[in-house]
Design an enzyme around this catalytic site. Structure first.
Site, PDB file in Angstrom:
ATOM      1  N   GLY A  77       0.830  -1.197   0.070  1.00 18.03           N
ATOM      2  CA  GLY A  77       0.120   0.097   0.024  1.00 18.03           C
ATOM      3  C   GLY A  77       0.874   1.389   0.081  1.00 18.03           C
ATOM      4  N   GLN A  79       1.199   3.439   2.051  1.00 18.36           N
ATOM      5  CA  GLN A  79       1.795   3.703   3.423  1.00 18.36           C
ATOM      6  C   GLN A  79       2.630   2.455   4.043  1.00 18.36           C
ATOM      7  OE1 GLN A  79       2.636   6.257   5.099  1.00 18.36           O
ATOM      8  NE2 GLN A  79       1.598   7.492   3.647  1.00 18.36           N
ATOM      9  N   SER A  80       3.062   1.432   2.903  1.00 20.52           N
ATOM     10  CA  SER A  80       3.629   0.289   3.407  1.00 20.52           C
ATOM     11  C   SER A  80       4.942   0.515   4.190  1.00 20.52           C
ATOM     12  CB  SER A  80       3.780  -0.393   1.877  1.00 20.52           C
ATOM     13  OG  SER A  80       4.618  -1.549   2.584  1.00 20.52           O
ATOM     14  N   ASN A  81       4.926   0.109   5.424  1.00 22.92           N
ATOM     15  CA  ASN A  81       6.206  -0.073   6.233  1.00 22.92           C
ATOM     16  C   ASN A  81       7.201  -0.996   5.497  1.00 22.92           C
ATOM     17  OD1 ASN A  81       5.098   1.372   8.595  1.00 22.92           O
ATOM     18  ND2 ASN A  81       3.906  -0.215   8.559  1.00 22.92           N
ATOM     19  N   CYS A  83       7.395  -1.344   2.376  1.00 24.14           N
ATOM     20  CA  CYS A  83       8.298  -0.768   1.050  1.00 24.14           C
ATOM     21  C   CYS A  83       9.065   0.384   1.670  1.00 24.14           C
ATOM     22  CB  CYS A  83       7.062  -0.059   0.242  1.00 24.14           C
ATOM     23  SG  CYS A  83       6.184  -1.394  -0.588  1.00 24.14           S
TER      24      CYS A  83
END
Ligand SMILES: Cc1ncc(COP(=O)(O)O)c(C=O)c1O
Length: 336
Positions: A77, A79-81, A83
């Site tokens: 997503g 806001q992926s942690n 990524c």
């Protein structure tokens, strides 16, 4: 079973602290008692790279180097942690990072996305429908794109949750077991947030291989309990195939609590935001509304119901995610 770990690039500050949450423990003990609550501070694995994903990415980066890859491709997503951690790990190791992100982006980047940009990762945004329907094709597209330009990529699945990423929390389980042993207890329960299953898979398998009686429960933040029971089993099966480890996974106790997902992934109700504020104001602990805050809220509800009242020690694994708090700032208006 003695584990023979694969290639690993040390990136995390380990061991992370194991700390008691005595003010939360006092507030949530029932007249019949209740466990002492502990927190395993995996939010402190690093600064920008903080959180659970760094443990997995140590092994992913080790494999990438071993295979001669210079590019990491992963997805998540906006806001992926995961990524964000991959973007910063790639920057540190001098590897190119391509992010396949779900959702639309307009205006200034916030939270994790801002860190992706700072790290110099390339990000491409896809509408959720296309993302879910064509994720494998998108990975192939970017792998070919970089191959045509002379680069070799390692594709990392959602949350680095697979037979390779699981090594992160096999090592994490060994560390936690040793932390608890040195304080002098074996927790009856270990709780973590579950989003793609790898953290829970590593902890569950790790505790099993250590012969520990601790029960690992993942508090799901999306999907449902059946989905995660299957996913955890698949990751463990893949690990077994990769390592040739001989053990029967049939008697593994895979425990998922899917009662606190609320309206959906990355959407929370006010009680979750209030639990986040309570953890901060009682313990100085910063949680996020997508993963740790939801799981912690679920834990507090279960404590309130007396679900753990026969237990002496319970460990909550804080898997990080703080940067994801800031894009939710408008949901804390009850504080003002
Ligand atoms: C902060 C945080 N906690 C927990 C999780 C869940 O871990 P896993 O994906 O291994 O289930 C994630 C990612 O999904 C995360 O970013």
């Amino acid at each position: 079973m003695a584990l023979s770990y694969p290639a690993r690039i040390p990136l995390a500050q380990l061991p992370t602290p194991l700390q008691p949450l005595d003010r939360i423990t006092e507030k949530y003990s029932t007249p019949h008692g209740g466990p002492r609550i502990w927190v395993k501070r995996d939010d402190l694995t690093e600064s920008g790279m903080s959180g659970n994903k760094l443990r997995k990415l140590e092994f992913v980066a080790g494999a990438a180097r071993e295979q001669g890859c210079d590019t990491l491709i992963t997805c998540g997503g906006i806001q992926s942690n995961h990524c964000r951690t991959t973007a910063l790990v790639g920057a540190k190791l001098g590897m190119r990072v391509q992010l396949i992100l779900r959702g639309e982006h307009s205006g200034a980047a916030d939270g994790n996305l801002l860190l992706d940009e700072l790290a110099g990762a390339a990000a491409t945004f896809y509408p959720p429908r296309q993302y879910f329907e064509q994720l494998q094709e998108l990975f192939s597209h970017w792998e070919t794109f970089y191959a045509e330009r002379g680069h070799k990529s390692l594709c990392i699945p959602t949350g680095a949750s697979d037979g390779l990423g699981i090594w992160g929390y096999l090592a994490g389980a060994e560390e936690l077991h040793s932390d608890c042993t040195s304080v002098g207890f074996e927790p009856e329960h270990i709780i973590c947030a579950t989003g793609s299953g790898g953290t829970q898979a590593g902890l569950t398998l790790g505790m099993h291989l250590l012969g520990s009686s601790s029960r690992v429960t993942g508090f799901a933040v999306c999907d449902n309990a059946e989905y995660f029971k299957r996913k955890v089993r698949e990751d463990i099966h893949e690990w077994q195939q990769m390592t040739g480890a001989e053990f029967s996974g049939h008697d593994l106790d895979i425990s998922v609590n899917a009662d606190y997902i609320g309206p959906g992934y990355a959407i929370a109700d006010e009680p979750v935001y209030r639990a986040i504020a309570e953890a901060a104001s009682l313990e100085g602990l910063v949680l996020d509304p997508v993963y740790t805050g939801k799981a912690f809220y679920g834990l507090l509800q279960e404590l309130h119901k007396g679900s753990y009242q026969d237990c002496k020690n319970l460990v909550f694994v804080h898997t990080g995610g703080q940067f994801g708090l800031f894009p939710h700032r408008e949901n804390f208006s009850f504080l003002r």
